[in-house]
Design a protein around this motif. Structure first.
Motif, PDB file in Angstrom:
ATOM      1  N   ASN A 128       3.731   6.180  -4.971  1.00 44.73           N
ATOM      2  CA  ASN A 128       3.267   6.142  -6.374  1.00 44.73           C
ATOM      3  C   ASN A 128       4.184   5.317  -7.282  1.00 44.73           C
ATOM      4  O   ASN A 128       4.465   5.713  -8.410  1.00 44.73           O
ATOM      5  CB  ASN A 128       3.085   7.558  -6.934  1.00 44.73           C
ATOM      6  CG  ASN A 128       2.032   8.322  -6.190  1.00 44.73           C
ATOM      7  OD1 ASN A 128       0.973   7.775  -5.857  1.00 44.73           O
ATOM      8  ND2 ASN A 128       2.299   9.585  -5.900  1.00 44.73           N
ATOM      9  N   ASN A 154       4.921   2.508  -9.839  1.00 43.51           N
ATOM     10  CA  ASN A 154       4.092   1.840 -10.857  1.00 43.51           C
ATOM     11  C   ASN A 154       4.396   0.348 -10.894  1.00 43.51           C
ATOM     12  O   ASN A 154       5.385  -0.112 -10.315  1.00 43.51           O
ATOM     13  CB  ASN A 154       4.302   2.500 -12.226  1.00 43.51           C
ATOM     14  CG  ASN A 154       5.756   2.473 -12.658  1.00 43.51           C
ATOM     15  OD1 ASN A 154       6.554   1.709 -12.138  1.00 43.51           O
ATOM     16  ND2 ASN A 154       6.103   3.322 -13.601  1.00 43.51           N
ATOM     17  N   TYR A 163       0.838  -1.202   0.000  1.00 42.41           N
ATOM     18  CA  TYR A 163       0.000   0.000   0.000  1.00 42.41           C
ATOM     19  C   TYR A 163       0.873   1.253   0.000  1.00 42.41           C
ATOM     20  O   TYR A 163       0.625   2.199  -0.746  1.00 42.41           O
ATOM     21  CB  TYR A 163      -0.932   0.000   1.215  1.00 42.41           C
ATOM     22  CG  TYR A 163      -1.712   1.283   1.351  1.00 42.41           C
ATOM     23  CD1 TYR A 163      -2.870   1.480   0.614  1.00 42.41           C
ATOM     24  CD2 TYR A 163      -1.273   2.303   2.192  1.00 42.41           C
ATOM     25  CE1 TYR A 163      -3.584   2.661   0.719  1.00 42.41           C
ATOM     26  CE2 TYR A 163      -1.975   3.484   2.302  1.00 42.41           C
ATOM     27  CZ  TYR A 163      -3.127   3.664   1.562  1.00 42.41           C
ATOM     28  OH  TYR A 163      -3.823   4.829   1.655  1.00 42.41           O
ATOM     29  N   PHE A 164       1.887   1.275   0.832  1.00 42.57           N
ATOM     30  CA  PHE A 164       2.762   2.444   0.923  1.00 42.57           C
ATOM     31  C   PHE A 164       3.494   2.674  -0.389  1.00 42.57           C
ATOM     32  O   PHE A 164       3.602   3.812  -0.856  1.00 42.57           O
ATOM     33  CB  PHE A 164       3.750   2.276   2.081  1.00 42.57           C
ATOM     34  CG  PHE A 164       4.569   3.501   2.339  1.00 42.57           C
ATOM     35  CD1 PHE A 164       4.015   4.583   3.004  1.00 42.57           C
ATOM     36  CD2 PHE A 164       5.879   3.573   1.921  1.00 42.57           C
ATOM     37  CE1 PHE A 164       4.767   5.725   3.239  1.00 42.57           C
ATOM     38  CE2 PHE A 164       6.636   4.701   2.152  1.00 42.57           C
ATOM     39  CZ  PHE A 164       6.083   5.786   2.814  1.00 42.57           C
ATOM     40  N   TYR A 165       3.997   1.597  -0.982  1.00 37.64           N
ATOM     41  CA  TYR A 165       4.706   1.727  -2.258  1.00 37.64           C
ATOM     42  C   TYR A 165       3.800   2.278  -3.359  1.00 37.64           C
ATOM     43  O   TYR A 165       4.217   3.142  -4.133  1.00 37.64           O
ATOM     44  CB  TYR A 165       5.257   0.382  -2.721  1.00 37.64           C
ATOM     45  CG  TYR A 165       6.496  -0.100  -1.993  1.00 37.64           C
ATOM     46  CD1 TYR A 165       7.235   0.723  -1.166  1.00 37.64           C
ATOM     47  CD2 TYR A 165       6.923  -1.410  -2.140  1.00 37.64           C
ATOM     48  CE1 TYR A 165       8.361   0.272  -0.515  1.00 37.64           C
ATOM     49  CE2 TYR A 165       8.048  -1.878  -1.485  1.00 37.64           C
ATOM     50  CZ  TYR A 165       8.764  -1.030  -0.676  1.00 37.64           C
ATOM     51  OH  TYR A 165       9.885  -1.483  -0.042  1.00 37.64           O
ATOM     52  N   THR A 166       2.587   1.761  -3.445  1.00 38.17           N
ATOM     53  CA  THR A 166       1.717   2.135  -4.564  1.00 38.17           C
ATOM     54  C   THR A 166       0.939   3.421  -4.317  1.00 38.17           C
ATOM     55  O   THR A 166       0.784   4.231  -5.237  1.00 38.17           O
ATOM     56  CB  THR A 166       0.731   1.001  -4.887  1.00 38.17           C
ATOM     57  OG1 THR A 166      -0.007   0.666  -3.712  1.00 38.17           O
ATOM     58  CG2 THR A 166       1.457  -0.217  -5.419  1.00 38.17           C
ATOM     59  N   ASN A 167       0.454   3.641  -3.117  1.00 37.49           N
ATOM     60  CA  ASN A 167      -0.411   4.798  -2.879  1.00 37.49           C
ATOM     61  C   ASN A 167       0.313   6.016  -2.321  1.00 37.49           C
ATOM     62  O   ASN A 167      -0.131   7.139  -2.550  1.00 37.49           O
ATOM     63  CB  ASN A 167      -1.559   4.414  -1.949  1.00 37.49           C
ATOM     64  CG  ASN A 167      -2.499   3.429  -2.602  1.00 37.49           C
ATOM     65  OD1 ASN A 167      -2.550   3.332  -3.823  1.00 37.49           O
ATOM     66  ND2 ASN A 167      -3.234   2.691  -1.807  1.00 37.49           N
ATOM     67  N   LYS A 168       1.365   5.823  -1.587  1.00 35.46           N
ATOM     68  CA  LYS A 168       2.085   6.966  -1.014  1.00 35.46           C
ATOM     69  C   LYS A 168       3.290   7.361  -1.866  1.00 35.46           C
ATOM     70  O   LYS A 168       3.536   8.535  -2.083  1.00 35.46           O
ATOM     71  CB  LYS A 168       2.536   6.663   0.414  1.00 35.46           C
ATOM     72  CG  LYS A 168       1.402   6.400   1.378  1.00 35.46           C
ATOM     73  CD  LYS A 168       0.553   7.635   1.548  1.00 35.46           C
ATOM     74  CE  LYS A 168      -0.563   7.349   2.547  1.00 35.46           C
ATOM     75  NZ  LYS A 168      -1.511   8.450   2.635  1.00 35.46           N
TER      76      LYS A 168
END
Length: 130
Positions: free
Chosen positions: A10, A12, A3-8
Motif C-alpha cells: 500500500n 502511495n 504491483y507488490f509495492y502498491t497493492n500489497k
C-alpha cells in the motif's frame, strides 16, 4: 515489484516518487565512489565484484516479499529505500567501467553516437529482462 509495492504494501504515489528520488541520488553516489576509489582498479575486478555483490543483495527482495523484514523489525518503507539505494549505487559502479572502456575505444568525432548506441543497448536489455 510495482504491483507488490502498491497493492500489497500500500505504498502511495508520493512514496514511490521519494523512492525514485533516493535511487537517483544513489546513482550520483555510485558514480562518485567509482571516480574517487575504484577508477584505478582493473575493470575486470570491479565488474566481477559488483556483479557478485549485486546477486547477493538482489536476493534481499525475498526478505521483503516473505515479510521477513518486519520480523527483523525493519519497516517496509525503510527497507525499500535502503535496498533501492544500495542496489542502484552498485549498479552505477558496475556500469562505469563499461562506459570508460567505450570512451577509450571510440573513434574520434563519433562519441555521441557511440554513447547513444551503448545506452540504447543497455536500456533494451533492461526492458527485455523485465
Amino acid at each position: 515489484m510495482f504491483y507488490f509495492y502498491t497493492n500489497k504494501l500500500n505504498f502511495n504515489p508520493e512514496f514511490l516518487g521519494e523512492l525514485s528520488l533516493f535511487s537517483s541520488l544513489a546513482s550520483v553516489i555510485g558514480i562518485y565512489c567509482f571516480n574517487k576509489y575504484l577508477h584505478d582498479m582493473s575493470f575486470k575486478k570491479v565488474l566481477v565484484w559488483t556483479n557478485v555483490i549485486s546477486v547477493i543483495l538482489g536476493m534481499t527482495l525475498l526478505l521483503l516479499v516473505t515479510r521477513a523484514n518486519v520480523a527483523l523489525g525493519i519497516p517496509d518503507k525503510l527497507f525499500c529505500i535502503g535496498d533501492s539505494v544500495v542496489l542502484t549505487a552498485i549498479g552505477e559502479v558496475s556500469l562505469m567501467p563499461v562506459l570508460v572502456m567505450a570512451c577509450r575505444i571510440c573513434p574520434k568525432s563519433i562519441e555521441g553516437t557511440m554513447y547513444a548506441l551503448l545506452m540504447s543497448t543497455i536500456n533494451f536489455g533492461g526492458m527485455m529482462g523485465q
